[in-house]
Design a protein around this motif. Structure first.
Motif, PDB file in Angstrom:
ATOM      1  N   LYS A  94       0.580  -0.925   0.123  1.00 22.52           N
ATOM      2  CA  LYS A  94      -0.193   0.313   0.144  1.00 22.52           C
ATOM      3  C   LYS A  94       1.198   0.893   0.362  1.00 22.52           C
ATOM      4  O   LYS A  94       0.196   2.334  -0.228  1.00 22.52           O
ATOM      5  N   ALA A  95       2.017   1.639   0.118  1.00 21.65           N
ATOM      6  CA  ALA A  95       2.831   2.581   0.356  1.00 21.65           C
ATOM      7  C   ALA A  95       3.172   2.825  -1.095  1.00 21.65           C
ATOM      8  O   ALA A  95       2.791   2.053  -2.165  1.00 21.65           O
ATOM      9  N   ASP A  96       2.809   4.303  -1.445  1.00 22.35           N
ATOM     10  CA  ASP A  96       3.930   5.174  -2.078  1.00 22.35           C
ATOM     11  C   ASP A  96       4.708   5.310  -2.653  1.00 22.35           C
ATOM     12  O   ASP A  96       5.426   6.014  -3.327  1.00 22.35           O
ATOM     13  N   LEU A  97       5.534   5.692  -1.145  1.00 22.96           N
ATOM     14  CA  LEU A  97       7.081   5.787  -0.761  1.00 22.96           C
ATOM     15  C   LEU A  97       7.297   5.287  -0.275  1.00 22.96           C
ATOM     16  O   LEU A  97       6.503   5.251   0.805  1.00 22.96           O
ATOM     17  N   VAL A  98       8.774   4.049  -0.218  1.00 17.71           N
ATOM     18  CA  VAL A  98       9.300   3.482   1.151  1.00 17.71           C
ATOM     19  C   VAL A  98      10.152   4.484   1.228  1.00 17.71           C
ATOM     20  O   VAL A  98      11.371   4.232   0.153  1.00 17.71           O
ATOM     21  N   ILE A  99      10.804   4.850   2.420  1.00 17.48           N
ATOM     22  CA  ILE A  99      12.367   5.142   2.786  1.00 17.48           C
ATOM     23  C   ILE A  99      12.646   4.824   4.087  1.00 17.48           C
ATOM     24  O   ILE A  99      12.058   3.993   4.749  1.00 17.48           O
ATOM     25  N   LYS A 141       5.354   3.346  -7.452  1.00 16.52           N
ATOM     26  CA  LYS A 141       5.714   3.548  -6.022  1.00 16.52           C
ATOM     27  C   LYS A 141       7.147   4.255  -6.269  1.00 16.52           C
ATOM     28  O   LYS A 141       7.636   4.165  -7.229  1.00 16.52           O
ATOM     29  N   LYS A 142       7.350   5.045  -5.329  1.00 12.02           N
ATOM     30  CA  LYS A 142       8.797   5.891  -4.765  1.00 12.02           C
ATOM     31  C   LYS A 142       9.763   5.046  -3.762  1.00 12.02           C
ATOM     32  O   LYS A 142       9.208   4.883  -3.335  1.00 12.02           O
ATOM     33  N   ALA A 143      10.919   5.744  -4.235  1.00 10.44           N
ATOM     34  CA  ALA A 143      11.853   4.884  -2.931  1.00 10.44           C
ATOM     35  C   ALA A 143      13.212   5.725  -3.009  1.00 10.44           C
ATOM     36  O   ALA A 143      13.273   5.921  -3.902  1.00 10.44           O
ATOM     37  N   ILE A 144      13.622   5.864  -1.702  1.00 10.62           N
ATOM     38  CA  ILE A 144      14.715   6.688  -1.656  1.00 10.62           C
ATOM     39  C   ILE A 144      15.445   6.366  -0.226  1.00 10.62           C
ATOM     40  O   ILE A 144      15.383   5.591   0.708  1.00 10.62           O
ATOM     41  N   LEU A 145      16.531   6.524  -0.223  1.00  8.63           N
ATOM     42  CA  LEU A 145      17.363   6.073   0.751  1.00  8.63           C
ATOM     43  C   LEU A 145      18.130   7.176   1.782  1.00  8.63           C
ATOM     44  O   LEU A 145      18.208   8.509   0.636  1.00  8.63           O
ATOM     45  N   SER A 146      18.307   7.059   2.132  1.00  9.78           N
ATOM     46  CA  SER A 146      18.419   8.278   3.553  1.00  9.78           C
ATOM     47  C   SER A 146      19.115   7.254   4.764  1.00  9.78           C
ATOM     48  O   SER A 146      18.768   6.874   5.310  1.00  9.78           O
ATOM     49  N   PHE A 147      20.538   7.873   4.225  1.00 14.04           N
ATOM     50  CA  PHE A 147      21.641   7.604   5.155  1.00 14.04           C
ATOM     51  C   PHE A 147      22.748   8.096   5.613  1.00 14.04           C
ATOM     52  O   PHE A 147      23.047   9.328   5.520  1.00 14.04           O
ATOM     53  N   THR A 148      23.532   7.580   6.916  1.00  8.23           N
ATOM     54  CA  THR A 148      24.492   8.374   7.663  1.00  8.23           C
ATOM     55  C   THR A 148      25.383   7.687   6.523  1.00  8.23           C
ATOM     56  O   THR A 148      25.460   6.422   7.532  1.00  8.23           O
TER      57      THR A 148
END
Lengths: 277, 277
Positions: A94-99, A141-148
């Motif tokens: 059901k996600a439109d965006l996954v972070i 769907k969209k996805a993004i990597l968010s990382f340190t």
């Protein structure tokens, strides 16, 4: 962005960490924007990282020569996947965006997040031989990597010891996200928060907060279309595409570089779609 | 090769798999050659993949803002790492060669093997800010990735849909193995054994058997020396190195490509050490 569903797959052990703060900022901003935000806090739920026969309830087809991909495909078709996988798949569906929010461990995601990838992105559910890349299951769907990172940005350049960050991103962004069809947004990289001042950390979080306001409207990174490749030659670029690009000095992408120069920051942000024909 | 110690870190669920056969071939040939071979069969020992506070016995220094790297470094110094990590570290310490045998999952190692990497290669034990890359802790050891793919070789080229395999190898070989100082031998890639005939599988195993005869005498892949980089500029290439390479058409490596063309098959095998000055 109102009405959109967001899933944050989050992997840090401590609620006092910078990663926790980045996750919290995303939850807050996106909720305020009217999104429904779900968080899979992998350490908190003690997510099982390893791909084993226990991921299939009931017996398996070939216990003597167990193939994880084949057996889980079958289990997915027959509703026999373990409940923790099913739960994550239903969130993902059901996600439109996954972070994906994580500290980079060893030039990649931490094992617990790799376990989520290995186990949740089941053959049949997340991809098939026909539905991959630009024809992938998750192309809406969209996805993004968010990382340190542990290292400073300077170390991840094409002239520095860790090498070009775009090379490190390729297997993750092309090989996992784009492979399943996701529209991949430019990564959100928090460079070495453990080694900068508290005020610099705040500034980084402010940048993320600002970006989140319009995140779902960003243009994704450009990847070549599946139809540019010839199935019969093992998915090599079609001769007419090679021909059309013959005078280009740069390759199509960091991975599909065609023996040419690597396009700068190819995995970092949207570029004008110069590779569309 | 007689008298050498070999550690095989092995990750497949089934003893009937191609990966099991590749592991068995390595055990047999290397034992016959007089090596002492130890196998860490990760699924068999149910190796814990996730990096958690339980990896440290007794209390941690900062429970409110837990940093895995810092806390495990301290635990390593104070002999407080959990026994399963200590056991793997003691195997690794005495190994002259480490073979990582696995099926490639999502352009990388399976989560259980990533867990071994995340947990066993502790800060202090496996690297430090001073002891990295060509000055790394394990510079007297060799390592090799030996893996199966789901895709055919043709798909992993600089002109194909999965992109150049060398790009996919970079984060693993440079970011993990060479980072710890290992001399990295060219990877042993078994292309798509699940999709070829039994006889082609045998041929691949024969090739591995033959290569193993002399594996420890192979020249490792060439990486630039740590001293080519300037610490004060965030480990950028020193101007004199850039100058020396000014007329080169190709970059130093797939990661440190300097905005030039990527050297072909840079992560695949030893090349003449043209980057030594």
């Amino acid at each position: 962005m109102a009405g959109k569903n967001v899933l944050i797959v989050y992997a840090h052990q401590s609620s006092g960490s910078f990663n926790a703060a980045a996750k919290d900022v995303a939850v807050k901003v996106l909720t305020e924007k009217g999104c429904t935000v779900d968080v899979s806090d992998l350490y908190e739920i003690n997510f099982k990282a390893t791909a084993t026969v226990e991921d299939i309830t009931g017996g398996v087809k070939d216990p003597d020569c167990f193939s994880y991909a084949e057996e889980t495909k079958l289990a997915w078709e027959e509703d026999k996947l373990s409940s923790d996988i099913v739960k994550e798949q239903s969130k993902l569906k059901k996600a439109d965006l996954v972070i994906f929010q994580f500290p980079m461990y060893w030039f990649s995601v931490p094992a617990i997040m790799k376990g989520w990838i290995d186990r949740v992105l089941t053959l049949g559910f997340a991809f098939s031989p026909e539905k991959r890349y630009s024809e992938g299951m998750f192309r809406d769907k969209k996805a993004i990597l968010s990382f340190t990172t542990g290292s400073f940005e300077s170390m991840f350049s094409p002239n520095a010891i860790n090498g070009d960050m775009n090379v490190t991103l390729w297997p993750l962004q092309n090989g996992i996200l784009h492979y399943c069809g996701f529209q991949v947004l430019g990564p959100q990289i928090f460079w070495a928060p453990a080694h900068v001042s508290r005020s610099d950390c705040s500034t980084m979080l402010d940048g993320w907060r600002a970006r989140l306001q319009n995140l779902l409207n960003e243009q994704p990174i450009d990847f070549p279309l599946l139809e540019y490749f010839e199935k019969d030659t093992g998915f090599q670029l079609k001769p007419e595409i090679v021909e059309l690009r013959a005078t280009e000095e740069l390759g199509i992408s960091v991975g599909i570089h065609q023996g040419k120069k690597v396009p700068p920051n190819n995995q970092m942000r949207w570029h004008v779609k110069e590779n569309r024909f």
